[in-house]
Design an enzyme around this catalytic site. Structure first.
Site, PDB file in Angstrom:
ATOM      1  N   SER A  63       0.799  -1.239   0.000  1.00  0.00           N
ATOM      2  CA  SER A  63       0.000   0.000   0.000  1.00  0.00           C
ATOM      3  C   SER A  63       0.825   1.279   0.000  1.00  0.00           C
ATOM      4  O   SER A  63       0.279   2.346  -0.276  1.00  0.00           O
ATOM      5  CB  SER A  63      -0.893   0.039   1.239  1.00  0.00           C
ATOM      6  OG  SER A  63      -2.141  -0.475   0.931  1.00  0.00           O
ATOM      7  N   LYS A  66       0.604   3.426  -2.956  1.00  0.00           N
ATOM      8  CA  LYS A  66      -0.554   4.300  -3.200  1.00  0.00           C
ATOM      9  C   LYS A  66      -0.160   5.772  -3.138  1.00  0.00           C
ATOM     10  O   LYS A  66      -0.818   6.623  -3.731  1.00  0.00           O
ATOM     11  CB  LYS A  66      -1.666   3.979  -2.188  1.00  0.00           C
ATOM     12  CG  LYS A  66      -2.257   2.575  -2.380  1.00  0.00           C
ATOM     13  CD  LYS A  66      -3.188   2.182  -1.238  1.00  0.00           C
ATOM     14  CE  LYS A  66      -3.744   0.767  -1.442  1.00  0.00           C
ATOM     15  NZ  LYS A  66      -4.466   0.251  -0.260  1.00  0.00           N
ATOM     16  N   TYR A 188      -2.845  -2.029 -10.500  1.00  0.00           N
ATOM     17  CA  TYR A 188      -2.898  -2.030  -9.032  1.00  0.00           C
ATOM     18  C   TYR A 188      -2.034  -3.148  -8.420  1.00  0.00           C
ATOM     19  O   TYR A 188      -1.252  -2.917  -7.492  1.00  0.00           O
ATOM     20  CB  TYR A 188      -4.361  -2.140  -8.565  1.00  0.00           C
ATOM     21  CG  TYR A 188      -4.479  -2.228  -7.074  1.00  0.00           C
ATOM     22  CD1 TYR A 188      -4.276  -1.094  -6.275  1.00  0.00           C
ATOM     23  CD2 TYR A 188      -4.743  -3.432  -6.432  1.00  0.00           C
ATOM     24  CE1 TYR A 188      -4.342  -1.174  -4.892  1.00  0.00           C
ATOM     25  CE2 TYR A 188      -4.806  -3.521  -5.057  1.00  0.00           C
ATOM     26  CZ  TYR A 188      -4.610  -2.386  -4.294  1.00  0.00           C
ATOM     27  OH  TYR A 188      -4.652  -2.470  -2.924  1.00  0.00           O
ATOM     28  N   TYR A 240      -4.094   3.004   7.720  1.00  0.00           N
ATOM     29  CA  TYR A 240      -5.363   2.286   7.836  1.00  0.00           C
ATOM     30  C   TYR A 240      -6.179   2.895   8.964  1.00  0.00           C
ATOM     31  O   TYR A 240      -6.175   4.096   9.172  1.00  0.00           O
ATOM     32  CB  TYR A 240      -5.128   0.780   8.059  1.00  0.00           C
ATOM     33  CG  TYR A 240      -4.138   0.164   7.100  1.00  0.00           C
ATOM     34  CD1 TYR A 240      -4.387   0.160   5.725  1.00  0.00           C
ATOM     35  CD2 TYR A 240      -2.954  -0.403   7.548  1.00  0.00           C
ATOM     36  CE1 TYR A 240      -3.488  -0.415   4.841  1.00  0.00           C
ATOM     37  CE2 TYR A 240      -2.052  -0.979   6.662  1.00  0.00           C
ATOM     38  CZ  TYR A 240      -2.322  -0.974   5.323  1.00  0.00           C
ATOM     39  OH  TYR A 240      -1.432  -1.536   4.455  1.00  0.00           O
ATOM     40  N   VAL A 258       1.004  -3.790   3.851  1.00  0.00           N
ATOM     41  CA  VAL A 258       0.921  -5.105   4.496  1.00  0.00           C
ATOM     42  C   VAL A 258       2.179  -5.955   4.292  1.00  0.00           C
ATOM     43  O   VAL A 258       2.294  -7.029   4.865  1.00  0.00           O
ATOM     44  CB  VAL A 258      -0.334  -5.913   4.067  1.00  0.00           C
ATOM     45  CG1 VAL A 258      -1.610  -5.244   4.548  1.00  0.00           C
ATOM     46  CG2 VAL A 258      -0.358  -6.145   2.582  1.00  0.00           C
TER      47      VAL A 258
HETATM   48  N1  GLU Z   1      -2.137  -5.359  -2.280  1.00  0.00           N
HETATM   49  C1  GLU Z   1      -2.776  -5.284  -1.017  1.00  0.00           C
HETATM   50  C2  GLU Z   1      -4.263  -5.528  -1.145  1.00  0.00           C
HETATM   51  O1  GLU Z   1      -4.888  -5.045  -2.031  1.00  0.00           O
HETATM   52  C3  GLU Z   1      -2.486  -3.943  -0.443  1.00  0.00           C
HETATM   53  C4  GLU Z   1      -2.845  -3.940   0.932  1.00  0.00           C
HETATM   54  C5  GLU Z   1      -2.038  -3.005   1.745  1.00  0.00           C
HETATM   55  O2  GLU Z   1      -0.812  -2.968   1.761  1.00  0.00           O
HETATM   56  O3  GLU Z   1      -2.754  -2.299   2.454  1.00  0.00           O
HETATM   57  O4  GLU Z   1      -4.853  -6.198  -0.342  1.00  0.00           O
END
Ligand code: GLU
Length: 304
Positions: A63, A66, A188, A240, A258
């Site tokens: 993430s 992002k 993604y 988060y 994650v």
């Molecule tokens: N690729 C992970 C997912 O879509 C990203 C999650 C993350 O790092 O928050 O679940």
């Protein structure tokens, strides 16, 4: 400031905490990573780099990517981006579907999965080859041409990414995904698979400590105002459902993934990255979170 001694000490103090977390297993390729890995890196605007532990091991930034994709899209779209995504904390899990129904397919913010999938859709509408553009962008920001996607992780996530497919199809039903779901998720899953070391990650976030200017080549990546707003988003939504606690305990805008990475910045000073795979229940690295709290406490430096 003796950053080297500081991070050596913090690594030793916080390493045992990793046993209180669990390595993410819902993406099979991530489950194979050793829970023992732990690295911390600092990169300063004065061109100093400080590293300790497994700072030279590549890991999946998940993430954290992002921030890169949002930054790319924000620089192109400016405030029009807010027609496609909100900018409030979600109060729900990063992969939740529930809010989207009430909010007509507009994600709460660009750092939950739904928001990042919309951003990937935006990149696909702007660039003929967004994966290449993104890779060049990250390489430029990190000042490192060797950075790449990890195809094994991207494939593993695609094979197990039912929730992300659900999110994308759901948003498409509201008209908030304009390209094919397959193509959008290909971007993604690849962005999540970007493999960096903590040293490369700290270097790549320095532009946010530098009013949006990449200190490696002096290119303006974002305007100072956009950089300010992106950091505000990181502070309010970057960890988060634990973003409030991170702001409270650590006091830096940050972003976690994650894969066990966390990166945070102090404007006009530095960027710091940690990587320890075991996660707490909110999906944040247990040892990394604690390390960053100790960093601001011991150094007396934060954004507050
Ligand atoms: N690729 C992970 C997912 O879509 C990203 C999650 C993350 O790092 O928050 O679940």
């Amino acid at each position: 400031m003796e950053y080297q001694r500081l991070i050596d000490r913090i690594l030793l103090e916080t390493k045992p905490l990793a046993k209180n977390g669990k390595v993410a297993s819902y993406i099979p390729a991530l489950a194979e990573v050793s829970p023992e890995k732990y690295g911390i890196s600092i990169s300063t605007l004065e061109r100093q780099r400080y590293n300790t532990g497994d700072h030279d091991v590549l890991f999946s930034i998940q993430s954290i990517s992002k921030v890169f994709t949002f930054s790319l899209a924000y620089a192109r779209l400016g405030h029009k981006i807010w027609e496609r995504t909100g900018r409030e904390p979600s109060g729900t899990a990063f992969n939740s579907l529930i809010q989207l129904e009430h909010e007509h397919g507009i994600p709460r913010n660009p750092f939950i999965n739904a928001g990042a999938i919309v951003v990937a859709d935006i990149l696909l509408s702007i660039f003929p080859d967004p994966k290449k553009v993104l890779l060049d962008y990250v390489r430029e920001l990190a000042n490192n041409e060797s950075i790449n996607y990890d195809e094994n992780v991207a494939f593993s996530e695609k094979a197990s990414g039912h929730r992300n497919f659900a999110l994308a199809h759901f948003m498409k039903s509201f008209g908030n995904i304009q390209n094919s779901v397959e193509d959008v998720l290909d971007i993604y899953f690849h962005q999540c698979s970007l493999a960096l070391t903590t040293d490369q990650l700290a270097c790549s976030f320095l532009f946010l400590a530098n009013d949006g200017v990449n200190p490696h080549n002096n290119r303006q990546i974002l305007t100072a105002s956009q950089a300010k707003r992106l950091k505000a988003l990181m502070l309010t939504t970057g960890l988060y459902n634990e973003s409030g606690d991170f702001a409270f305990r650590v006091g830096m805008p940050g972003k976690s993934g994650v894969g066990g990475g966390i990166v945070a910045v102090i404007p006009n000073l530095l960027s710091i990255a940690t990587w320890s795979p075991p996660l707490n229940e909110m999906g944040n690295s247990v040892a990394g979170f604690e390390a960053l709290e100790r960093f601001t406490t011991y150094s007396g430096k934060s954004v507050f």
